[in-house]
Design a protein around this motif. Structure first.
Motif, PDB file in Angstrom:
ATOM      1  N   THR A 115     -38.850   0.288   1.803  1.00  0.00           N
ATOM      2  CA  THR A 115     -37.817  -0.060   2.996  1.00  0.00           C
ATOM      3  C   THR A 115     -36.494   0.920   3.526  1.00  0.00           C
ATOM      4  OG1 THR A 115     -36.852  -1.777   4.026  1.00  0.00           O
ATOM      5  CG2 THR A 115     -36.732  -1.823   1.907  1.00  0.00           C
ATOM      6  N   THR A 116     -36.730   1.351   3.797  1.00  0.00           N
ATOM      7  CA  THR A 116     -35.179   2.216   4.583  1.00  0.00           C
ATOM      8  C   THR A 116     -33.828   2.114   5.395  1.00  0.00           C
ATOM      9  OG1 THR A 116     -36.104   4.096   6.043  1.00  0.00           O
ATOM     10  CG2 THR A 116     -36.086   4.257   3.932  1.00  0.00           C
ATOM     11  N   SER A 117     -32.938   2.188   5.923  1.00  0.00           N
ATOM     12  CA  SER A 117     -32.826   2.590   7.102  1.00  0.00           C
ATOM     13  C   SER A 117     -32.322   3.068   7.966  1.00  0.00           C
ATOM     14  CB  SER A 117     -30.852   2.450   6.509  1.00  0.00           C
ATOM     15  OG  SER A 117     -30.094   2.114   8.129  1.00  0.00           O
TER      16      SER A 117
ATOM     17  N   ARG B  25     -54.294  11.731  -0.022  1.00  0.00           N
ATOM     18  CA  ARG B  25     -55.570  10.290   1.220  1.00  0.00           C
ATOM     19  C   ARG B  25     -54.495   9.170  -0.076  1.00  0.00           C
ATOM     20  NH1 ARG B  25     -57.025  15.393   2.703  1.00  0.00           N
ATOM     21  NH2 ARG B  25     -58.570  14.795   3.846  1.00  0.00           N
ATOM     22  N   ILE B  26     -53.427   9.259  -0.448  1.00  0.00           N
ATOM     23  CA  ILE B  26     -53.285   8.012  -1.012  1.00  0.00           C
ATOM     24  C   ILE B  26     -52.270   6.863   0.324  1.00  0.00           C
ATOM     25  CG2 ILE B  26     -51.742   7.061  -3.228  1.00  0.00           C
ATOM     26  CD1 ILE B  26     -53.939   8.916  -3.508  1.00  0.00           C
ATOM     27  N   PRO B  27     -52.215   5.913   0.195  1.00  0.00           N
ATOM     28  CA  PRO B  27     -51.732   4.777   1.064  1.00  0.00           C
ATOM     29  C   PRO B  27     -50.421   4.183   0.031  1.00  0.00           C
ATOM     30  CG  PRO B  27     -53.174   3.286  -0.665  1.00  0.00           C
ATOM     31  CD  PRO B  27     -53.585   4.831  -1.496  1.00  0.00           C
ATOM     32  N   VAL B  28     -49.907   4.367   1.655  1.00  0.00           N
ATOM     33  CA  VAL B  28     -47.943   3.521   1.054  1.00  0.00           C
ATOM     34  C   VAL B  28     -48.257   3.109   2.471  1.00  0.00           C
ATOM     35  CG1 VAL B  28     -47.502   6.121   1.477  1.00  0.00           C
ATOM     36  CG2 VAL B  28     -45.795   4.615   0.277  1.00  0.00           C
ATOM     37  N   LEU B  29     -46.973   2.240   2.561  1.00  0.00           N
ATOM     38  CA  LEU B  29     -47.099   1.622   3.896  1.00  0.00           C
ATOM     39  C   LEU B  29     -45.290   2.395   3.419  1.00  0.00           C
ATOM     40  CD1 LEU B  29     -46.573  -0.623   6.016  1.00  0.00           C
ATOM     41  CD2 LEU B  29     -46.256  -2.377   4.506  1.00  0.00           C
TER      42      LEU B  29
ATOM     43  N   LEU C  97     -49.931  -5.189  11.986  1.00  0.00           N
ATOM     44  CA  LEU C  97     -49.901  -5.067  10.577  1.00  0.00           C
ATOM     45  C   LEU C  97     -51.109  -5.336  10.492  1.00  0.00           C
ATOM     46  CD1 LEU C  97     -46.714  -8.156   9.598  1.00  0.00           C
ATOM     47  CD2 LEU C  97     -47.100  -5.713   9.007  1.00  0.00           C
ATOM     48  N   LEU C  98     -52.382  -5.631  10.618  1.00  0.00           N
ATOM     49  CA  LEU C  98     -53.424  -5.355  10.782  1.00  0.00           C
ATOM     50  C   LEU C  98     -54.103  -4.421  11.040  1.00  0.00           C
ATOM     51  CD1 LEU C  98     -54.723  -8.981  12.604  1.00  0.00           C
ATOM     52  CD2 LEU C  98     -54.537  -8.608   9.977  1.00  0.00           C
ATOM     53  N   GLN C  99     -53.838  -3.563  11.659  1.00  0.00           N
ATOM     54  CA  GLN C  99     -54.013  -2.224  11.722  1.00  0.00           C
ATOM     55  C   GLN C  99     -53.549  -1.386  10.784  1.00  0.00           C
ATOM     56  OE1 GLN C  99     -56.208  -0.103  14.154  1.00  0.00           O
ATOM     57  NE2 GLN C  99     -56.866  -2.268  14.914  1.00  0.00           N
ATOM     58  N   ALA C 100     -51.766  -1.966  10.352  1.00  0.00           N
ATOM     59  CA  ALA C 100     -51.717  -1.402   9.030  1.00  0.00           C
ATOM     60  C   ALA C 100     -53.004  -1.403   7.932  1.00  0.00           C
ATOM     61  CB  ALA C 100     -50.108  -1.097   9.245  1.00  0.00           C
ATOM     62  N   VAL C 101     -52.555  -2.454   7.321  1.00  0.00           N
ATOM     63  CA  VAL C 101     -53.691  -2.721   6.543  1.00  0.00           C
ATOM     64  C   VAL C 101     -55.249  -2.619   6.162  1.00  0.00           C
ATOM     65  CG1 VAL C 101     -54.174  -4.490   4.780  1.00  0.00           C
ATOM     66  CG2 VAL C 101     -52.132  -4.607   5.871  1.00  0.00           C
ATOM     67  N   ARG C 102     -55.468  -2.264   7.712  1.00  0.00           N
ATOM     68  CA  ARG C 102     -56.547  -1.239   7.857  1.00  0.00           C
ATOM     69  C   ARG C 102     -57.395  -0.585   7.201  1.00  0.00           C
ATOM     70  NH1 ARG C 102     -59.299   1.844  11.103  1.00  0.00           N
ATOM     71  NH2 ARG C 102     -57.185   2.187  12.328  1.00  0.00           N
ATOM     72  N   VAL C 103     -55.954   0.477   7.714  1.00  0.00           N
ATOM     73  CA  VAL C 103     -56.110   2.065   7.406  1.00  0.00           C
ATOM     74  C   VAL C 103     -55.396   1.799   5.779  1.00  0.00           C
ATOM     75  CG1 VAL C 103     -54.984   4.264   7.776  1.00  0.00           C
ATOM     76  CG2 VAL C 103     -54.898   2.352  10.174  1.00  0.00           C
TER      77      VAL C 103
ATOM     78  N   GLY D 277     -53.483   7.310   3.653  1.00  0.00           N
ATOM     79  CA  GLY D 277     -51.927   8.043   3.603  1.00  0.00           C
ATOM     80  C   GLY D 277     -50.967   7.137   3.787  1.00  0.00           C
ATOM     81  N   ALA D 278     -49.905   7.857   4.642  1.00  0.00           N
ATOM     82  CA  ALA D 278     -48.626   7.002   4.889  1.00  0.00           C
ATOM     83  C   ALA D 278     -49.403   6.335   5.934  1.00  0.00           C
ATOM     84  CB  ALA D 278     -48.259   7.893   4.965  1.00  0.00           C
ATOM     85  N   VAL D 279     -49.148   4.642   6.026  1.00  0.00           N
ATOM     86  CA  VAL D 279     -48.568   4.469   7.566  1.00  0.00           C
ATOM     87  C   VAL D 279     -47.213   3.919   7.523  1.00  0.00           C
ATOM     88  CG1 VAL D 279     -49.164   2.096   8.022  1.00  0.00           C
ATOM     89  CG2 VAL D 279     -51.461   3.262   7.087  1.00  0.00           C
ATOM     90  N   THR D 280     -46.435   3.876   8.455  1.00  0.00           N
ATOM     91  CA  THR D 280     -45.422   4.176   9.273  1.00  0.00           C
ATOM     92  C   THR D 280     -45.021   2.379  10.393  1.00  0.00           C
ATOM     93  OG1 THR D 280     -45.178   6.379   8.653  1.00  0.00           O
ATOM     94  CG2 THR D 280     -43.435   4.725   9.776  1.00  0.00           C
ATOM     95  N   LEU D 281     -44.397   1.990   9.834  1.00  0.00           N
ATOM     96  CA  LEU D 281     -44.232   0.861  10.969  1.00  0.00           C
ATOM     97  C   LEU D 281     -42.288   0.643  11.361  1.00  0.00           C
ATOM     98  CD1 LEU D 281     -45.895  -2.485  10.534  1.00  0.00           C
ATOM     99  CD2 LEU D 281     -46.572  -0.703  11.704  1.00  0.00           C
TER     100      LEU D 281
END
Length: 632
Positions: free
Chosen positions: A86-88, A107-111, A164-170, A178-182
């Motif tokens: 989490t960032t500003s 190909r590494i997951p990070v939210l 969130l459901l789409q984010a976790v699916r990826v 890979g990287a998922v950004t919300l």
């Protein structure tokens, strides 16, 4: 349930799990953060309210480094567990871009959860807002779109659940991760909403092992049975799939030799009878000799980067490729037969198809290479002189009289236990490690070479240690890398994460200095030196004491000058309960064995300086001889 958007986000993430082979793993094991006005009242307050049991929190010092730590963690956990950051808004968010690119490339997951501008726009612009005259809905977070596998901006609370459901699916899809950004507008983070209770129910996301199509398996088996000189190239997918044991059994049963990419190194123990070592531009002589003669190549979990293929020059034009990969995109590379599926499931299925098959004996021995490695480790290796007159450039590497970098690798090889981990990413060390390191465990070799990002090593080592606290972890950094991103040393000290940072002082950018010399740029701008009278950086080396700097940040520091002192220092650091640093000065004029394959780095086509003209001649000759242009 009435919660703020940030509170709902944290509650949802705390209830997500993955499952593979009967083992269950928490998906988001913790959250890294640097707080500013764009996330302190939203996500910050939500983390405080949830407490550390619901969502452990780690205080970062640099947003890019937080992503690196998360990547190190997720890679060590075989992508079954990940971390969030989490960032500003503003610079905090844009600092994520480099880390996001690294995660997606590898190909590494990070939210990623960057704050964003106000959705309600009480004032325009707000602090740290980028104004775009032609689009009112663009913020700096849009820079994360091309480096993310999934991107969404939560303009309204109602959007949170579906996103969130789409984010976790990826995040949990081995082929898409890979990287998922919300992106989280700061006013929306703090807005309350009546969320459905079902959103917070515990969810288990199965990470399946898809098996390749039977017809593709049969064709792959037919090709391998017909091969006279087959070769396996093991990539990072072997590690992610936890397929090392399956690969070792498959190689032993079929007799097919195995070469390893940077991400795949350690797939076999270095002394396995079929292990040839690293392949490609930074590979070993045996692996590249076999690759040049291979008629059928089975790539397992590899992206076929330019270093692996030596810029497309390593394999013969008529070589046939079979690509076992969970991602169809990678399976289609090299015009290969795609076996789309999990690495372990695919190896096991191929083993059944090839029951009773034994490849012709490999004519290439690794004995001489292992002897060469020993000479490098002992410091007795001397490179063969280059034929023809040599004119040194104006910025030769300083001769310190210190150890060679190969001797440093040898000291690490002598001290580290089988389950210890080395972490590296950039500079000249990845090349030396890929050639020389003798991996004894599938998790021991942690080199990030998909993005080769300077600054990855220290934060990633923290992530590795958090993921595997029973392993000792060593971050190997040159002085250039250390100066670029040492900030998370403070985090290691604060949280008592006992990593060891090995600082290799070579007074500049050793890798790019060597490449600069090769391409006729005469090491320009690559040495850490004072300016000389002519204005160039060719004066004395800078009097920078990185060991003192590390000590000032709280590390226990050990200095070493000789090979014996280095082994003692590494042993003391390894045995220390505190985060530590080992400082050693090396001699860049004593390189490891040269590359065993070509790398296409174009050279100036016209120049007045003799070094550049000579380099262009060598480049043209290499391009003609090594890429097949002179073949009928």
């Amino acid at each position: 349930m009435r919660l703020t958007v940030a509170q709902a986000l944290v509650r949802f993430l705390s209830a997500q799990y993955t499952e593979r082979d009967g083992g269950r793993h928490r998906l988001i094991a913790g959250m890294w953060g640097v707080f500013g006005h764009g996330n302190v009242a939203g996500v910050g307050q939500a983390l405080l309210e949830a407490g550390p049991e619901a969502m452990p929190f780690h205080q970062g010092r640099n947003e890019q480094a937080m992503v690196h730590a998360a990547v190190g963690y997720a890679r060590t956990r075989h992508r079954l567990s990940a971390m969030a950051c989490t960032t500003s808004i503003g610079p905090g968010a844009t600092n994520l871009v480099t880390g996001a690119a690294l995660a997606t490339v590898n190909r590494i997951p990070v939210l990623l959860l960057p704050g964003d501008v106000f959705a309600t726009r009480p004032a325009d612009p707000v602090l740290q807002q980028l104004e775009v005259a032609w689009a009112g809905d663009v913020s700096v977070n849009d820079a994360l779109r091309p480096v993310s596998r999934y991107f969404d901006r939560i303009w309204r609370p109602e959007m949170l659940g579906p996103s969130l459901l789409q984010a976790v699916r990826v995040l949990t899809d081995p082929a898409e991760t890979g990287a998922v950004t919300l992106a989280l507008p700061q006013d929306v983070q703090a807005e309350a909403y009546d969320f459905p209770d079902g959103l917070f129910a515990e969810r288990v996301w199965p990470v399946r092992r898809p098996c390749p199509e039977p017809s593709a398996l049969a064709e792959a088996a037919r090709l391998l049975r017909s091969a006279r000189r087959p070769l396996i190239v093991a990539g990072g997918g072997v590690r992610h799939s936890e397929a090392a044991a399956a690969l070792a059994g498959f190689a032993a049963a079929t007799g097919i030799p195995v070469a390893e990419t940077q991400a795949g190194k350690g797939a076999l123990r270095w002394d396995h009878p079929q292990c040839l070592g690293g392949v490609g531009h930074t590979g070993t002589a045996p692996a590249n000799a076999v690759a040049r003669q291979a008629d059928v190549v089975l790539g397992i979990g590899t992206r076929w980067t330019d270093f692996t293929t030596a810029s497309g020059s390593l394999f013969a034009p008529d070589t046939r490729f079979v690509n076992l990969n969970v991602a169809a995109f990678d399976g289609a590379k090299q015009d290969g037969l795609a076996l789309v599926g999990d690495a372990r499931a695919g190896i096991e299925a191929l083993a059944e198809e090839l029951a009773g098959f034994r490849a012709p004996p490999c004519a290439v021995s690794t004995r001489a290479w292992h002897a060469l490695t020993e000479s490098v480790f002992r410091g007795t290796y001397r490179p063969e002189p280059v034929a023809g007159p040599q004119e040194p450039g104006p910025q030769e590497p300083p001769r310190s009289g210190g150890l060679s970098q190969g001797e440093v690798v040898g000291a690490l090889d002598a001290v580290l236990a089988d389950r210890d981990v080395i972490v590296n990413a950039a500079g000249s060390l990845p090349g030396d490690l890929h050639k020389l390191w003798r991996a004894r465990d599938p998790e021991q070799y942690h080199v990030e070479y998909g993005f080769s990002c300077m600054g990855y090593e220290i934060p990633a080592a923290i992530g590795v240690k958090l993921a595997a606290p029973d392993r000792e972890v060593f971050a190997l950094v040159g002085d250039g890398t250390y100066l670029m991103l040492p900030t998370e040393v403070v985090t290691a000290v604060q949280e008592g994460v006992a990593i060891t940072v090995v600082i290799v002082q070579n007074h500049g950018y050793a890798s790019i200095g060597g490449l600069s010399e090769q391409v006729g740029a005469e090491r320009f701008g690559t040495a850490y030196r004072f300016r000389a009278e002519d204005g160039t950086f060719t004066g004395e080396p800078l009097p920078v004491d990185l060991a003192a700097n590390a000590a000032s940040l709280g590390l226990e520091v050990h200095r070493a000058r000789t090979a014996g002192e280095l082994r003692a220092a590494l042993t003391a650091a390894r045995d220390s309960p505190r985060p530590a640093a080992v400082y050693v000065e090396t001699d860049p004029s004593r390189p490891a064995p040269p590359p065993e394959a070509w790398w296409n780095v174009p050279v100036a086509e016209t120049a007045t300086r003799p070094a550049a003209r000579s380099a262009r001649t060598a480049y043209d000759r290499a391009a003609h001889d090594r890429t097949g242009l002179d073949r009928p």
